[in-house]
Design an enzyme around this catalytic site. Structure first.
Site, short mmCIF file in Angstrom:
data_model
loop_
_atom_site.label_atom_id
_atom_site.label_comp_id
_atom_site.label_asym_id
_atom_site.label_seq_id
_atom_site.Cartn_x
_atom_site.Cartn_y
_atom_site.Cartn_z
N ARG A 191 0.85 -1.20 0.00
CA ARG A 191 0.00 0.00 0.00
C ARG A 191 0.88 1.25 0.00
NH1 ARG A 191 1.59 1.98 4.19
NH2 ARG A 191 0.38 3.85 3.84
N GLY A 192 0.22 2.43 -0.11
CA GLY A 192 0.95 3.69 -0.18
C GLY A 192 1.20 4.01 -1.64
N ALA A 193 0.88 5.25 -2.03
CA ALA A 193 0.85 5.58 -3.46
C ALA A 193 2.15 5.24 -4.22
CB ALA A 193 0.48 7.05 -3.63
N ARG B 20 -7.53 -0.58 -7.06
CA ARG B 20 -7.79 0.60 -6.22
C ARG B 20 -7.79 1.84 -7.14
NH1 ARG B 20 -4.42 1.14 -0.87
NH2 ARG B 20 -6.36 2.15 -0.22
N GLN C 127 -3.18 2.81 9.78
CA GLN C 127 -1.83 2.88 9.20
C GLN C 127 -0.89 3.69 10.11
OE1 GLN C 127 -4.66 3.24 7.54
NE2 GLN C 127 -4.49 2.58 5.41
N ASP D 267 -1.94 10.82 -2.37
CA ASP D 267 -2.27 9.74 -3.32
C ASP D 267 -2.49 10.27 -4.73
OD1 ASP D 267 -3.28 8.72 -0.51
OD2 ASP D 267 -2.72 7.03 -1.77
N ASN E 105 -5.55 12.42 -0.11
CA ASN E 105 -4.74 11.59 0.79
C ASN E 105 -5.70 10.84 1.69
OD1 ASN E 105 -2.10 10.74 1.71
ND2 ASN E 105 -2.50 11.89 3.58
N LYS E 106 -5.15 10.05 2.58
CA LYS E 106 -5.95 9.19 3.47
C LYS E 106 -7.07 9.95 4.15
CE LYS E 106 -5.70 5.72 3.98
NZ LYS E 106 -6.61 4.95 3.09
O1 MRU Z 1 -4.91 3.21 1.82
P1 MRU Z 1 -3.44 3.44 1.86
O2 MRU Z 1 -2.80 2.92 3.12
O3 MRU Z 1 -2.74 2.96 0.62
O4 MRU Z 1 -3.29 5.02 1.88
C1 MRU Z 1 -2.02 5.58 1.92
C2 MRU Z 1 -2.03 7.06 2.04
O5 MRU Z 1 -3.04 7.71 2.04
C3 MRU Z 1 -0.67 7.71 2.07
O6 MRU Z 1 -0.69 8.85 2.87
C4 MRU Z 1 -0.28 8.10 0.64
O7 MRU Z 1 -0.38 7.00 -0.21
C5 MRU Z 1 1.07 8.64 0.56
S1 MRU Z 1 2.30 7.41 0.81
C6 MRU Z 1 3.84 8.07 0.58
#
Ligand code: MRU
Length: 340
Positions: free
Chosen positions: A44-46, A87, A193, A234, A243-244
């Site tokens: 996970r994470g962009a 996603r 997270q 993201d 973002n999240k």
């Molecule tokens: O649902 P996730 O855990 O993939 O969401 C991640 C986030 O929102 C992060 O803040 C974002 O991807 C930046 S990661 C460098």
């Protein structure tokens, strides 16, 4: 440390759903396994999703029995379709998938050579992300003063990238410069997270971190206990940062308390041809809200809304820290005439 590795047709990456209590390495050998890992946030994470998407297509290519380039390309397109359906919000996933596809589309050579070129391109995407994060860290560290307390939301750390992290990369770089800083990590409901991953990384690296629940941020800011907020992204569009879920609330609180709110992200997260209203916000399973750690915490059948991301309008953003430098509020208009 590398969060994703290619080893002769197998992708190795930590299973993030097991952290912080178990450190398990996933061995991904098929496109279906990669899609499952992405969907269920094992990976996970962009920025890491970008590398995972590229390696997912590389897996299809590496194990392919295609005998001509058009057949191989068709298999790549099928793999990309499967991965793109996992996603919808983080643009890095689409950007990286399209980058490897375009590399193959423009290729003139044998099918074996084409396979090698695709794997090479996926590796290049991963290597570039690692290198960019170190630059983001260095650029962003200039915003952090000795003694600062920095609040972050979700996990934009090493685990969310190929290496080093974006928001946590900035924090890491400041720490490595010898600044005595402290971090406040929002737990980040519903999937935690912040508590599971951000505190795990920072604690491991010896960077002082205090965990709070999401609803404590306002109180802590009102007490003057936060000097700066830095989060990841993201997708950055003309008028907002995705973002999240919960990031928008943190940004509004930061503005109310005159606390700078920074976003750290590589250029692969920019999607400046779109506006916030064009972006699909992923909605996830209600169980993620009605249960914590497998335990039911809401009545069976209760109505649930579970968006995974939100859009923070750019007016709340003090600056965007990238590998090429910091875009401050006054620079936003330069991205596109209608950027703000
Ligand atoms: O649902 P996730 O855990 O993939 O969401 C991640 C986030 O929102 C992060 O803040 C974002 O991807 C930046 S990661 C460098």
């Amino acid at each position: 440390m590398r969060m994703i590795k290619w080893q002769n047709g197998t992708v190795l990456t930590p299973d993030q759903t097991k952290l912080p209590t178990e450190e398990v390495t996933l061995e991904i050998r098929t496109v279906a396994q990669m899609a499952e890992a992405i969907k269920n946030l094992r990976v996970r994470g962009a920025p890491l999703l970008g590398a995972a998407a590229a390696f997912g297509i590389a897996i299809a290519v590496y194990h392919s029995k295609a005998t001509c380039n058009s057949e191989l390309l068709a298999e790549m397109e099928d793999a990309a379709e499967i991965i793109k359906r996992t996603r919808p919000t983080a643009v890095n996933l689409f950007w990286a998938a399209d980058r490897v596809l375009n590399k193959a589309r423009g290729f003139n050579g044998t099918t074996e050579e084409m396979k090698a070129v695709v794997v090479e391109e996926a590796q290049k995407i991963a290597d570039e992300d690692a290198e960019q994060n170190h630059r983001i860290g260095k650029n962003g560290a200039s915003l952090i003063k000795d003694g600062d307390t920095i609040l972050t939301h979700c996990n934009a750390g090493e685990l969310a990238t190929v290496e080093y992290g974006t928001a946590l990369g900035v924090i890491r770089a400041a720490w490595e410069e010898g600044k005595k800083i402290k971090v406040i990590a929002d737990e980040t409901r519903p999937l935690l997270q912040g508590s599971r991953l951000t505190t795990y990384e920072l604690k491991r690296d010896g960077i002082p971190v205090t965990l709070i629940t999401d609803n404590m941020a306002a109180h802590i800011m009102s007490k003057g206990l936060v000097n700066l907020v830095v989060v990841g992204a993201d997708r950055i569009v003309q008028d907002a940062v995705f973002n999240k879920i919960g990031t928008y609330g943190v940004a509004v609180l930061a503005k109310e308390h005159n606390i700078p709110f920074y976003v750290a992200a590589p250029k692969s997260t920019f999607d400046l041809s779109r506006k916030a209203s064009d972006v699909i916000i992923e909605e996830r399973n209600p169980d993620e809200v009605t249960h914590i750690g497998g335990k039911q915490i809401a009545p069976t059948g209760v109505n649930v809304f579970n968006p995974a991301f939100d859009a923070t309008p750019l007016k709340y953003v003090s600056g965007i820290i990238t590998e090429d430098g910091i875009y401050r509020k006054e620079d936003f208009a330069k991205f596109k005439p209608n950027f703000v």
